[in-house]
Design a protein around this motif. Structure first.
Motif, mmCIF file in Angstrom:
data_model
loop_
_atom_site.group_PDB
_atom_site.id
_atom_site.type_symbol
_atom_site.label_atom_id
_atom_site.label_comp_id
_atom_site.label_asym_id
_atom_site.label_seq_id
_atom_site.Cartn_x
_atom_site.Cartn_y
_atom_site.Cartn_z
ATOM 1 N N VAL A 1 -37.300 -35.007 -33.797
ATOM 2 C CA VAL A 1 -38.494 -34.305 -33.302
ATOM 3 C C VAL A 1 -38.397 -34.131 -31.791
ATOM 4 N N LEU A 2 -37.962 -35.178 -31.097
ATOM 5 C CA LEU A 2 -37.799 -35.063 -29.648
ATOM 6 C C LEU A 2 -36.776 -33.993 -29.286
ATOM 7 N N LEU A 3 -35.706 -33.907 -30.052
ATOM 8 C CA LEU A 3 -34.687 -32.885 -29.816
ATOM 9 C C LEU A 3 -35.268 -31.489 -30.036
ATOM 10 N N GLN A 4 -36.054 -31.311 -31.092
ATOM 11 C CA GLN A 4 -36.684 -30.009 -31.369
ATOM 12 C C GLN A 4 -37.615 -29.608 -30.223
ATOM 13 N N VAL A 5 -38.387 -30.559 -29.720
ATOM 14 C CA VAL A 5 -39.315 -30.283 -28.619
ATOM 15 C C VAL A 5 -38.530 -29.946 -27.353
ATOM 16 N N ALA A 6 -37.478 -30.705 -27.075
ATOM 17 C CA ALA A 6 -36.653 -30.439 -25.891
ATOM 18 C C ALA A 6 -36.035 -29.048 -25.964
ATOM 19 N N GLN A 7 -35.531 -28.669 -27.126
ATOM 20 C CA GLN A 7 -34.930 -27.343 -27.286
ATOM 21 C C GLN A 7 -35.980 -26.246 -27.101
ATOM 22 N N ALA A 8 -37.178 -26.464 -27.622
ATOM 23 C CA ALA A 8 -38.248 -25.480 -27.467
ATOM 24 C C ALA A 8 -38.658 -25.330 -26.003
ATOM 25 N N LEU A 9 -38.563 -26.415 -25.238
ATOM 26 C CA LEU A 9 -38.901 -26.375 -23.811
ATOM 27 C C LEU A 9 -37.707 -25.987 -22.945
ATOM 28 N N ALA A 10 -36.553 -25.793 -23.573
ATOM 29 C CA ALA A 10 -35.315 -25.445 -22.862
ATOM 30 C C ALA A 10 -34.995 -26.472 -21.778
ATOM 31 N N CYS A 11 -35.103 -27.745 -22.156
ATOM 32 C CA CYS A 11 -34.759 -28.813 -21.212
ATOM 33 C C CYS A 11 -33.859 -29.817 -21.933
ATOM 34 N N PRO A 12 -33.064 -30.556 -21.189
ATOM 35 C CA PRO A 12 -32.207 -31.562 -21.814
ATOM 36 C C PRO A 12 -33.061 -32.696 -22.392
ATOM 37 N N LEU A 13 -32.657 -33.217 -23.502
ATOM 38 C CA LEU A 13 -33.363 -34.313 -24.158
ATOM 39 C C LEU A 13 -33.526 -35.508 -23.224
ATOM 40 N N GLU A 14 -32.507 -35.774 -22.416
ATOM 41 C CA GLU A 14 -32.566 -36.945 -21.538
ATOM 42 C C GLU A 14 -33.681 -36.854 -20.498
ATOM 43 N N ASP A 15 -34.211 -35.649 -20.231
ATOM 44 C CA ASP A 15 -35.334 -35.525 -19.299
ATOM 45 C C ASP A 15 -36.555 -36.306 -19.775
ATOM 46 N N PHE A 16 -36.703 -36.466 -21.071
ATOM 47 C CA PHE A 16 -37.842 -37.208 -21.611
ATOM 48 C C PHE A 16 -37.718 -38.708 -21.346
ATOM 49 N N PHE A 17 -36.524 -39.161 -21.061
ATOM 50 C CA PHE A 17 -36.277 -40.587 -20.861
ATOM 51 C C PHE A 17 -36.071 -40.951 -19.388
ATOM 52 N N ARG A 18 -36.010 -39.937 -18.540
ATOM 53 C CA ARG A 18 -35.776 -40.143 -17.117
ATOM 54 C C ARG A 18 -37.115 -40.416 -16.431
ATOM 55 N N PRO A 19 -37.195 -41.444 -15.594
ATOM 56 C CA PRO A 19 -38.449 -41.710 -14.875
ATOM 57 C C PRO A 19 -38.838 -40.498 -14.025
ATOM 58 N N SER A 20 -40.132 -40.270 -13.898
ATOM 59 C CA SER A 20 -40.587 -39.104 -13.122
ATOM 60 C C SER A 20 -40.122 -39.222 -11.671
ATOM 61 N N GLY A 21 -39.777 -38.077 -11.093
ATOM 62 C CA GLY A 21 -39.319 -38.061 -9.717
ATOM 63 C C GLY A 21 -37.831 -38.263 -9.570
ATOM 64 N N VAL A 22 -37.107 -38.518 -10.658
ATOM 65 C CA VAL A 22 -35.660 -38.707 -10.585
ATOM 66 C C VAL A 22 -34.983 -37.425 -11.060
ATOM 67 N N GLU A 23 -34.149 -36.879 -10.209
ATOM 68 C CA GLU A 23 -33.419 -35.653 -10.526
ATOM 69 C C GLU A 23 -32.266 -35.971 -11.484
ATOM 70 N N PRO A 24 -31.750 -34.958 -12.198
ATOM 71 C CA PRO A 24 -30.631 -35.194 -13.115
ATOM 72 C C PRO A 24 -29.437 -35.880 -12.507
ATOM 73 N N SER A 25 -29.233 -35.717 -11.192
ATOM 74 C CA SER A 25 -28.090 -36.363 -10.539
ATOM 75 C C SER A 25 -28.336 -37.853 -10.362
ATOM 76 N N GLY A 26 -29.573 -38.298 -10.618
ATOM 77 C CA GLY A 26 -29.901 -39.709 -10.457
ATOM 78 C C GLY A 26 -30.536 -40.012 -9.113
ATOM 79 N N LYS A 27 -30.706 -38.969 -8.270
ATOM 80 C CA LYS A 27 -31.322 -39.165 -6.961
ATOM 81 C C LYS A 27 -32.795 -38.744 -7.011
ATOM 82 N N PRO A 28 -33.683 -39.512 -6.369
ATOM 83 C CA PRO A 28 -35.111 -39.141 -6.354
ATOM 84 C C PRO A 28 -35.380 -37.909 -5.534
#
Length: 129
Positions: A102-129
């Motif tokens: 379900v999380l994968l379906q939602v991520a695909q519908a939002l056109a975002c990587p699944l891991e964005d749902f698990f990343r703390p807010s304010g942290v960029e994909p590179s791992g830098k705030p």
């Protein structure tokens, strides 16, 4: 037919397998009565449950933030992801336990990587705030 009951008390052992407490003959068949030990309460179990609840709430907030950032209504996102609006609402509120599918379906519908749902807010994909 009559019912004959034979009972033998046994010491209750927590964490043990269910223990037979006696036998009965019902309609000519031998029937065993089983005592299931009460579960042990543990502060570790309570702490884990609290941690899981906090994780699910945080996950739901990130899903909701992504949805709002994209300008989607809950109904629209639910349709795009192929899930019910109620299921999506439960996910966003941290109620229940959403499957990774379900999380994968939602991520695909939002056109975002699944891991964005698990990343703390304010942290960029590179791992830098």
């Amino acid at each position: 037919m009559s019912k004959v009951k034979e009972s033998r008390p046994q010491a209750q052992q927590y964490g043990a397998e269910p223990q037979p407490t006696g036998a009965s003959i019902v309609d000519g068949s031998l029937v065993h009565e089983i005592r299931i030990p009460a579960p042990r309460s543990s502060t570790k179990t309570g702490a884990r449950a609290l941690q899981a609840q906090q994780f699910l709430r945080s996950l739901g907030h990130r899903v909701q933030a992504r949805r709002l950032a994209r300008g989607c209504t809950r109904k629209t996102l639910a349709e795009m992801a192929g899930v019910s609006e109620r299921h999506l609402a439960n996910l966003e509120h941290g109620v229940g336990n959403a499957s990774i599918v379900v999380l994968l379906q939602v991520a695909q519908a939002l056109a975002c990587p699944l891991e964005d749902f698990f990343r703390p807010s304010g942290v960029e994909p590179s791992g830098k705030p």
